[in-house]
Motif scaffolding. Structure first.
Motif, PDB file in Angstrom:
ATOM      1  N   ARG A 123       0.814  -1.220  -0.082  1.00  0.00           N
ATOM      2  CA  ARG A 123       0.015  -0.026  -0.001  1.00  0.00           C
ATOM      3  C   ARG A 123       0.911   1.312   0.107  1.00  0.00           C
ATOM      4  N   TYR A 124       2.125   1.297   0.589  1.00  0.00           N
ATOM      5  CA  TYR A 124       2.849   2.397   0.561  1.00  0.00           C
ATOM      6  C   TYR A 124       4.058   2.232   0.015  1.00  0.00           C
ATOM      7  N   PRO A 125       4.246   2.069  -1.193  1.00  0.00           N
ATOM      8  CA  PRO A 125       5.449   1.888  -2.081  1.00  0.00           C
ATOM      9  C   PRO A 125       6.177   3.197  -2.146  1.00  0.00           C
ATOM     10  N   GLU A 126       7.749   2.849  -2.304  1.00  0.00           N
ATOM     11  CA  GLU A 126       8.538   4.166  -2.151  1.00  0.00           C
ATOM     12  C   GLU A 126       9.519   3.456  -3.179  1.00  0.00           C
ATOM     13  N   LEU A 127      10.086   4.940  -4.189  1.00  0.00           N
ATOM     14  CA  LEU A 127      11.181   4.455  -5.164  1.00  0.00           C
ATOM     15  C   LEU A 127      12.543   4.493  -4.499  1.00  0.00           C
ATOM     16  N   GLY A 128      13.579   3.844  -5.196  1.00  0.00           N
ATOM     17  CA  GLY A 128      14.807   3.951  -4.802  1.00  0.00           C
ATOM     18  C   GLY A 128      15.529   4.999  -3.923  1.00  0.00           C
ATOM     19  N   PHE A 129      15.964   4.846  -2.755  1.00  0.00           N
ATOM     20  CA  PHE A 129      16.503   5.744  -1.759  1.00  0.00           C
ATOM     21  C   PHE A 129      15.542   6.763  -1.414  1.00  0.00           C
ATOM     22  N   THR A 130      14.260   6.454  -1.426  1.00  0.00           N
ATOM     23  CA  THR A 130      13.413   7.283  -0.760  1.00  0.00           C
ATOM     24  C   THR A 130      12.377   5.959   0.107  1.00  0.00           C
ATOM     25  N   GLU A 131      13.080   5.084   0.104  1.00  0.00           N
ATOM     26  CA  GLU A 131      12.248   3.989   0.991  1.00  0.00           C
ATOM     27  C   GLU A 131      12.057   4.330   2.642  1.00  0.00           C
ATOM     28  N   PHE A 132      11.857   5.680   2.858  1.00  0.00           N
ATOM     29  CA  PHE A 132      11.953   6.293   4.334  1.00  0.00           C
ATOM     30  C   PHE A 132      11.031   5.441   5.319  1.00  0.00           C
ATOM     31  N   ARG A 133       9.669   5.203   5.082  1.00  0.00           N
ATOM     32  CA  ARG A 133       8.610   4.710   5.601  1.00  0.00           C
ATOM     33  C   ARG A 133       8.792   3.041   5.720  1.00  0.00           C
ATOM     34  N   THR A 134       9.275   2.485   4.747  1.00  0.00           N
ATOM     35  CA  THR A 134       9.517   1.070   4.721  1.00  0.00           C
ATOM     36  C   THR A 134      10.787   0.935   5.567  1.00  0.00           C
ATOM     37  N   ALA A 135      11.923   1.475   5.341  1.00  0.00           N
ATOM     38  CA  ALA A 135      13.118   1.122   6.108  1.00  0.00           C
ATOM     39  C   ALA A 135      12.915   1.534   7.626  1.00  0.00           C
ATOM     40  N   ALA A 136      12.316   2.571   7.845  1.00  0.00           N
ATOM     41  CA  ALA A 136      11.958   2.969   9.175  1.00  0.00           C
ATOM     42  C   ALA A 136      11.107   1.847  10.164  1.00  0.00           C
ATOM     43  N   MET A 137      10.129   1.091   9.258  1.00  0.00           N
ATOM     44  CA  MET A 137       9.479   0.264   9.762  1.00  0.00           C
ATOM     45  C   MET A 137      10.335  -1.042  10.054  1.00  0.00           C
ATOM     46  N   VAL A 138      11.257  -1.373   9.024  1.00  0.00           N
ATOM     47  CA  VAL A 138      12.059  -2.533   9.167  1.00  0.00           C
ATOM     48  C   VAL A 138      13.097  -2.248  10.321  1.00  0.00           C
ATOM     49  N   MET A 156      12.867  -6.974  17.860  1.00  0.00           N
ATOM     50  CA  MET A 156      12.913  -8.549  18.001  1.00  0.00           C
ATOM     51  C   MET A 156      14.564  -8.820  18.635  1.00  0.00           C
ATOM     52  N   GLY A 157      15.384  -7.803  18.838  1.00  0.00           N
ATOM     53  CA  GLY A 157      16.641  -7.898  19.533  1.00  0.00           C
ATOM     54  C   GLY A 157      17.830  -8.080  18.704  1.00  0.00           C
ATOM     55  N   TYR A 158      17.749  -7.649  17.400  1.00  0.00           N
ATOM     56  CA  TYR A 158      18.621  -7.622  16.499  1.00  0.00           C
ATOM     57  C   TYR A 158      19.648  -6.360  16.715  1.00  0.00           C
ATOM     58  N   ARG A 159      20.747  -6.502  16.206  1.00  0.00           N
ATOM     59  CA  ARG A 159      21.926  -5.263  16.318  1.00  0.00           C
ATOM     60  C   ARG A 159      21.525  -4.729  14.872  1.00  0.00           C
ATOM     61  N   VAL A 160      20.818  -3.294  14.804  1.00  0.00           N
ATOM     62  CA  VAL A 160      20.570  -3.028  13.752  1.00  0.00           C
ATOM     63  C   VAL A 160      21.457  -1.644  13.230  1.00  0.00           C
ATOM     64  N   ILE A 161      22.186  -1.813  11.911  1.00  0.00           N
ATOM     65  CA  ILE A 161      22.781  -0.634  11.510  1.00  0.00           C
ATOM     66  C   ILE A 161      21.834  -0.155  10.361  1.00  0.00           C
ATOM     67  N   TYR A 162      21.893   1.190  10.311  1.00  0.00           N
ATOM     68  CA  TYR A 162      21.223   1.884   9.309  1.00  0.00           C
ATOM     69  C   TYR A 162      21.499   3.467   9.083  1.00  0.00           C
ATOM     70  N   GLY A 163      21.075   4.121   8.119  1.00  0.00           N
ATOM     71  CA  GLY A 163      21.319   5.429   7.753  1.00  0.00           C
ATOM     72  C   GLY A 163      22.735   5.399   7.160  1.00  0.00           C
ATOM     73  N   LYS A 164      23.742   6.337   7.455  1.00  0.00           N
ATOM     74  CA  LYS A 164      24.745   6.546   6.882  1.00  0.00           C
ATOM     75  C   LYS A 164      25.895   5.117   7.414  1.00  0.00           C
ATOM     76  N   VAL A 182      13.730   7.928  11.067  1.00  0.00           N
ATOM     77  CA  VAL A 182      13.809   8.295   9.834  1.00  0.00           C
ATOM     78  C   VAL A 182      14.722   9.528   9.609  1.00  0.00           C
ATOM     79  N   GLN A 183      14.832  10.103  10.691  1.00  0.00           N
ATOM     80  CA  GLN A 183      15.878  11.437  10.682  1.00  0.00           C
ATOM     81  C   GLN A 183      17.225  11.152  10.170  1.00  0.00           C
ATOM     82  N   LYS A 184      17.575   9.803  10.586  1.00  0.00           N
ATOM     83  CA  LYS A 184      18.932   9.165  10.382  1.00  0.00           C
ATOM     84  C   LYS A 184      19.082   8.749   8.898  1.00  0.00           C
TER      85      LYS A 184
END
Length: 419
Positions: free
Chosen positions: A13-28, A35-43, A77-79
């Motif tokens: 329902r909320y598709p996003e184009l390449g490098f604009t996947e802000f909502r999707t990536a923030a949900m991920v 879930m307890g994972y070590r998560v690396i994101y943003g820069k 999402v700020q990051k």
């Protein structure tokens, strides 16, 4: 436990184009963290200078603000602001063992989704909310599978580490290279990449995909001098004419005896009016070949044509790489493991190690696969079959969601086995 179908439909329902996947990536990020994972994101997860085909600043900012309006976590999402939408998660098992990585792409396509009643997303109420953008290549299914796999493995009942790579901008083969350059594929012993569909029927799985082409995507910008086309045309330098000269000569390039090749100018635009000599012109070109060296030579010739077409018309020309991929060579040992594990899942009625397919497309997971193999690891690219309502990249595209659960079952088995 994650409801796979509902999650996939939410992403659809909320598709996003390449490098604009802000909502999707923030949900991920949010789900993986919980879930307890070590998560690396943003820069921290992607090399900014190595990103290819990055959208304009205003496009990135508009997508960022839209994600906030649609409920993306502001702190997360700020990051990612500015197009840093890669996410990598890692979990250490209860015993020592290899590092096993899985890659999932997240981006959608600039396609207007079908509004016909026969189209399941329309009929069932999860058609794209972003007009002109849709998941027409199953990446919503891939992302949902990655999150469901993470949920399955959070008990840490496995040997070694699992690393989950959620990649932006696969379309246009733009995002994987920058994740590789950031080191996100370092110290990986086994890498599994996958795609749903791709002409493989439901119940079938191919442990190793063949036929991916090397490719380079180029954007050329021509700059001339504007002038009045009637009163003083000799004072102008026509950028559109130079770009057109380049287009005709690019398409006149010869075939190669060394390997199959493809070439295409997909965009040519410029000018502002009938009575104005065009000051600016822009074109987007792709080269492809079954052989990496042949593709490099094809690219060299395209660049030479652009340079000389510009000089012929006294123009300036700039060329930028906006995407790329290399051929994929799968490790058959890993493909055989995938086929063996698929044999334990009733929904998979046919499993084969090698896919014998014609060379049709390109995949930037190729850079991830190459990096793992260069460091002594194994990698493969699997095709998991599913019935499609229309071809990939079509407004009526949709997957048979029944494939999602058995596909995650397979990935879980691969993550937990060391053999």
């Amino acid at each position: 436990m994650i409801d796979l179908i509902q999650l996939r439909r939410e992403l659809h329902r909320y598709p996003e184009l390449g490098f604009t996947e802000f909502r999707t990536a923030a949900m991920v990020v949010k789900m993986l963290t919980e879930m307890g994972y070590r998560v690396i994101y943003g820069k921290d997860a992607i090399e900014g200078s190595a990103r290819r085909g990055l959208p304009r600043t205003e496009v990135l900012e508009e997508a960022y603000q839209r994600a906030l309006r649609e409920g993306a976590d502001p702190e997360i999402v700020q990051k990612m602001r500015g197009g840093y939408t890669a996410v990598v998660a890692e979990l250490e098992g209860m015993e020592a063992g290899p590092t096993t990585a899985f890659r999932f792409d997240m981006d959608a396509l600039p396609i207007t989704e079908s509004a016909l009643d026969k189209h399941t997303p329309q009929a069932t109420g999860f058609r794209s909310e972003h007009e002109g953008i849709m998941h027409a290549c199953a990446h919503d299914g891939h992302t949902a599978m990655g999150l469901a796999l993470a949920d399955r493995l959070k008990d840490r009942q496995l040997a070694g580490k699992v690393r989950l790579l959620f990649q932006p901008a696969e379309e246009g083969v733009r995002g994987a290279y920058a994740m590789v350059e950031k080191g996100m594929l370092d110290q990986v012993d086994r890498l599994f990449c996958l795609h749903l569909g791709v002409g493989v029927p439901s119940g079938h799985i191919r442990g190793a995909a063949a036929g991916f082409l090397a490719t380079t995507k180029l954007e050329a910008r021509f700059t001339g001098i504007s002038a009045h086309a009637g009163a003083s045309p000799e004072e102008g330098r026509n950028a559109l004419l130079g770009a057109s000269t380049a287009l005709l000569n690019i398409h006149a390039l010869p075939r190669f005896s060394s390997a199959d090749t493809r070439i295409n100018v997909g965009v040519l635009e410029g000018g502002t009016g009938a009575n104005i000599i065009a000051e600016h012109a822009r074109m987007i070109i792709e080269t492809r070949s079954a052989d990496e060296a042949t593709n490099r030579e094809l690219e060299r010739r395209v660049r030479m044509i652009i340079e000389h077409s510009a000089r012929m018309h006294e123009l300036q020309a700039e060329v930028e790489v906006i995407g790329g991929a290399i051929p994929i060579r799968c490790d058959l040992e890993l493909a055989a493991l995938a086929v063996r594990e698929a044999g334990h899942i009733p929904e998979f009625t046919c499993a084969e190690v090698v896919q014998d397919s014609a060379a049709l497309g390109s995949e930037d997971a190729s850079y991830m696969i190459r990096r793992v193999q260069e460091q002594g690891g194994l990698a493969t690219y699997m095709i998991i079959g599913t019935q499609l309502s229309a071809p990939h990249h079509h407004p009526g595209f949709d997957i048979d969601e029944a494939v999602l659960e058995p596909a995650v079952n397979l990935l879980e088995r691969l993550a937990r086995t060391m053999q």
